[in-house]
Scaffold this active site. Structure first.
Site, PDB file in Angstrom:
ATOM      1  N   HIS A   1      19.497   3.341  -9.522  1.00 29.05           N
ATOM      2  CA  HIS A   1      20.276   4.684  -9.481  1.00 29.05           C
ATOM      3  C   HIS A   1      18.587   4.953  -8.340  1.00 29.05           C
ATOM      4  CE1 HIS A   1      23.480   5.123 -11.684  1.00 29.05           C
ATOM      5  NE2 HIS A   1      22.924   4.950 -12.831  1.00 29.05           N
TER       6      HIS A   1
ATOM      7  N   GLU B   1      19.133   0.782 -14.428  1.00 28.17           N
ATOM      8  CA  GLU B   1      18.700   1.974 -13.369  1.00 28.17           C
ATOM      9  C   GLU B   1      17.556   2.067 -12.046  1.00 28.17           C
ATOM     10  OE1 GLU B   1      18.568   4.669 -15.268  1.00 28.17           O
ATOM     11  OE2 GLU B   1      19.949   3.618 -16.752  1.00 28.17           O
TER      12      GLU B   1
END
Length: 204
Positions: free
Chosen positions: A28, A25
């Protein structure tokens, strides 16, 4: 399921699990920031803190069946200067982070494995093995083109505009479809060829 039946192995898996989900994450969010979207940073998601990315169902699935997900990082494509290109970059960043982790772990084992084993024993080998397995499993699973997985975002970027309404309709039911495929085992039809390809990228 075997992990839950082996408390010691489960304990040794936790570092790999927390890293894989958090780094996925974070990548990202970092990629989004690089292409102009500050949303993840504003929401406190540009961090390696696992509690910021924790998703109960996704984590349990990762422990039970070897693939799962974290809480998705918020992305606002209105900040993208090149929407389709930037969407692909951001979508694949998490997968790239997991594959990079697995590659570095394999290289560490190749060059320092004997010394690592002397220092940590069998437990240390389990930690390294789980670091590779979980990161590769998470990368492969997220490449499946079903919302809300990263592979679906890549598919969205390539779809002609006239078909996007179908994708957005499917997005409303993506999680339900995904859970059904997981529970029935049909997901393996998509997962197995992807993971087989990714394993070939590792420098064994």
């Amino acid at each position: 399921m075997r992990l839950l039946q082996d408390p010691v192995r489960l304990l040794l898996t936790i570092p790999a699990l927390l890293w894989a989900l958090s780094f996925h994450e974070f990548c990202h969010g970092f990629a989004a920031r690089m292409v102009g979207d500050p949303t993840a940073e504003r929401y406190g998601r540009l961090t390696l803190n696992p509690f910021a990315h924790f998703d109960l169902v996704g984590t349990l699935m990762l422990l039970l069946v070897g693939f799962g997900w974290a809480k998705p990082v918020p992305i606002n494509t209105r900040y993208f200067k090149h929407p389709r290109r930037d969407l692909i970059i951001v979508s694949l960043a998490g997968v790239a982070g997991n594959i990079l982790t697995a590659i570095i772990t394999v290289l560490f084992f190749r060059f320092f494995g004997a010394r690592w084993y002397a220092m940590t024993g069998r437990a240390g080998l389990v930690v390294l093995g789980q670091m590779i397995n979980i990161n590769m499993g998470l990368a492969a699973f997220n490449l499946i083109p079903i919302p809300p997985l990263d592979g679906s975002r890549v598919l969205e970027a390539f779809l002609p505009f006239k078909y996007l309404h179908i994708y957005y309709w499917l997005e409303h039911y993506g999680t339900i479809i995904l859970l059904v495929l997981l529970m029935t085992g049909i997901i393996n039809v998509l997962f197995d060829p992807i993971i087989s390809f990714l394993w070939k990228l590792l420098p064994y």
